[in-house]
Design an enzyme around this catalytic site. Structure first.
Site, short mmCIF file in Angstrom:
data_model
loop_
_atom_site.label_atom_id
_atom_site.label_comp_id
_atom_site.label_asym_id
_atom_site.label_seq_id
_atom_site.Cartn_x
_atom_site.Cartn_y
_atom_site.Cartn_z
N LYS A 218 0.87 -1.18 0.00
CA LYS A 218 0.00 0.00 0.00
C LYS A 218 0.90 1.22 0.00
O LYS A 218 2.00 1.19 0.56
CB LYS A 218 -0.88 0.02 1.25
CG LYS A 218 -1.64 1.33 1.45
CD LYS A 218 -2.24 1.43 2.84
CE LYS A 218 -2.78 2.83 3.09
NZ LYS A 218 -3.33 3.01 4.44
N GLU A 267 -6.61 13.12 13.37
CA GLU A 267 -5.83 11.91 13.60
C GLU A 267 -4.76 12.07 14.67
O GLU A 267 -3.76 12.75 14.47
CB GLU A 267 -5.18 11.45 12.29
CG GLU A 267 -4.52 10.09 12.40
CD GLU A 267 -4.32 9.42 11.07
OE1 GLU A 267 -3.64 8.38 11.05
OE2 GLU A 267 -4.82 9.92 10.05
N GLU A 311 -7.35 -1.25 3.81
CA GLU A 311 -6.50 -0.10 4.08
C GLU A 311 -6.42 0.16 5.58
O GLU A 311 -5.34 0.42 6.14
CB GLU A 311 -7.07 1.13 3.36
CG GLU A 311 -6.26 2.40 3.56
CD GLU A 311 -6.91 3.60 2.88
OE1 GLU A 311 -6.58 4.73 3.27
OE2 GLU A 311 -7.75 3.41 1.98
N GLU A 446 -11.50 11.63 -3.67
CA GLU A 446 -11.35 11.56 -2.22
C GLU A 446 -10.44 12.69 -1.72
O GLU A 446 -10.73 13.33 -0.71
CB GLU A 446 -10.76 10.21 -1.80
CG GLU A 446 -10.58 10.09 -0.30
CD GLU A 446 -10.07 8.73 0.13
OE1 GLU A 446 -9.26 8.68 1.09
OE2 GLU A 446 -10.49 7.71 -0.47
#
Length: 462
Positions: A218, A267, A311, A446
């Site tokens: 990824k 986050e 993910e 996105e």
């Protein structure tokens, strides 16, 4: 008990007069409790220290730090986390600290951040922000729940005159705590440009090719947008807007030189308080719905979407491994839940544990950064892909920013949903996680959604 001004002045004067008389600079730190103070007014009033100011509000508690002026600054290019920790410990070794409260975020506190990748060659955008920079503010305002504290941190040199220092700082801090936020002159947006959008989609496609051939698992790719203004854009007004609109996010503004890195990130990277650690896995994203039923349907789809779950799991497993290496009693829930924000909703999994003896917050930050949510997996392979193909320098975007104190407390967030203010323009950043079945157009869309919080705060067009 809230101390009277005269009592605090007396305590400060005694601290300056009774410092250890050694032949090198020495930190003197004195903390008092105040009536409530306008934190944005405090930040604004510190404009004489332009380039040495910071604003930080935590996402899940009533906790704010505002720093003005630099008592001491730590910078390091190599072994950034180790060098910063060593310099911090050396400074505290000879410090004189008067802080009867020992509330997290009071006394000697260091605030700052680290670049995303110190091996990526710079392009001038981040010239004011080195690979690591944390500083101890001269004047630190701490809001903890309903209580407010002020810490004065002063570096005293052997030949300094205590009387002169005392007279200067008592006048300055009175001006700061009496500051009230004033609406700044309106600045108009004169331009808004996405940088290399077609190239971004091509790089996403290249990344999926690498993933399909097992070169990486990824990779997280980002892109830029530039917003131009009719005059210099002031950080305080952007922070005020973000505080109003992004109530579940960390709001931050770090000034350095002529630039200010500002954002509203949901986050957390890691938090340590009373030796208890909490890290956050936040990966997998969909927009909010326009109606409650649409919002619920989008959230339910996210909870069952294989691409987003994959993910998210990359992030969970890596953070679990990193935390297990430095903690005992590690706990990870079996499945993610939804974390809704104003514009977006994410998959969320907390990871908690008890810090092992001898492990510091910076040790944990070094282990965690970058998580698969910001870099990819495996770490080194994904970082190499970003270095080679991403056509800009991330600087402090997607990097750890935060604070730590002399009582082993602290918190770092991941600097996403952010912008770099450079006088009359702002560079915005947005990223997305790319896995095997990622579609370039969908990833582009996105990132477009993730630009929205900063675009709105800056007055741009959505």
């Amino acid at each position: 008990m809230i101390e009277t001004t005269s009592y605090y002045h007396e305590k400060l004067y005694k601290a300056l007069s009774n410092r250890k008389h050694i032949e090198k600079p020495q930190l003197v730190s004195v903390t008092t409790k105040l009536d409530s103070v306008d934190s944005l007014g405090f930040f604004q009033a510190g404009k004489v220290y332009q380039g040495e100011r910071v604003y930080w509000t935590s996402a899940d508690t009533t906790f704010t730090l505002v720093g003005v002026g630099s008592a001491y600054t730590f910078e390091a290019d190599r072994n950034r986390f180790f060098s910063t920790r060593q310099m911090w410990n050396d400074l505290l070794g000879d410090a004189v600290v008067l802080n009867p409260y020992e509330i997290p975020g009071t006394g000697p506190v260091a605030l700052g951040g680290f670049s995303f990748d110190p091996l990526k060659e710079g392009d001038g955008t981040w010239e004011d922000f080195p690979n690591s920079k944390v500083f101890i503010p001269m004047y630190l305002l701490t809001e903890w729940g309903e209580d407010t504290y002020l810490t004065l941190n002063l570096m005293i040199h052997p030949n300094d005159n205590e009387e002169e220092l005392y007279n200067i700082v008592t006048k300055e801090y009175q001006n700061l705590i009496s500051g009230r936020y004033k609406e700044e002159e309106r600045v108009e947006v004169t331009g808004q440009e996405e940088i290399l959008p077609a190239e971004f989609k091509q790089i996403v496609s290249k990344a999926t090719d690498h993933i399909k051939t097992d070169q990486i698992g990824k990779v997280v790719l980002a892109r830029e947008m530039v917003v131009s203004f009719s005059d210099d854009r002031k950080a305080a007004s952007v922070v005020r807007k973000l505080k109003e609109e992004q109530t579940q996010s960390y709001i931050f503004a770090f000034e350095s030189g002529d630039s200010c890195f500002v954002g509203a990130t949901p986050e957390r990277l890691v938090k340590v308080e009373n030796n208890e650690l909490l890290s956050t896995c936040l990966a997998g994203t969909v927009p909010r719905g326009k109606t409650p039923s649409e919002d619920e349907a989008l959230g339910e789809a996210l909870l069952n979407d294989e691409k987003n779950l994959q993910e998210h799991d990359f992030v969970v497993q890596m953070i679990k491994e990193a935390v297990t290496g430095c903690c005992e009693n590690v706990h990870v829930p079996d499945a993610p839940v939804l974390y809704p924000l104003r514009n977006l909703q994410h998959l969320y999994t907390p990871v908690s544990g008890t810090l092992k003896d001898g492990v510091s917050l910076l040790d944990v930050v070094e282990r965690l950064h970058p998580t698969p949510a910001l870099g990819g997996y495996p770490r080194e392979d994904s970082l190499q892909f970003i270095r080679e193909y991403e056509p800009f320098h991330r600087g402090w975007y997607a990097s750890p920013v935060g604070w730590f104190d002399s009582y082993q407390n602290g918190e770092f967030a991941v600097a996403i949903r952010s912008a770099l203010l450079k006088k009359d323009e702002a560079v915005l950043f947005s990223g997305c996680g790319v896995v095997e079945d990622s579609d370039p157009e969908e990833e582009y869309q996105e990132t477009a959604v993730k630009f929205l919080p900063m675009i709105h705060a800056l007055g741009g067009k959505e």
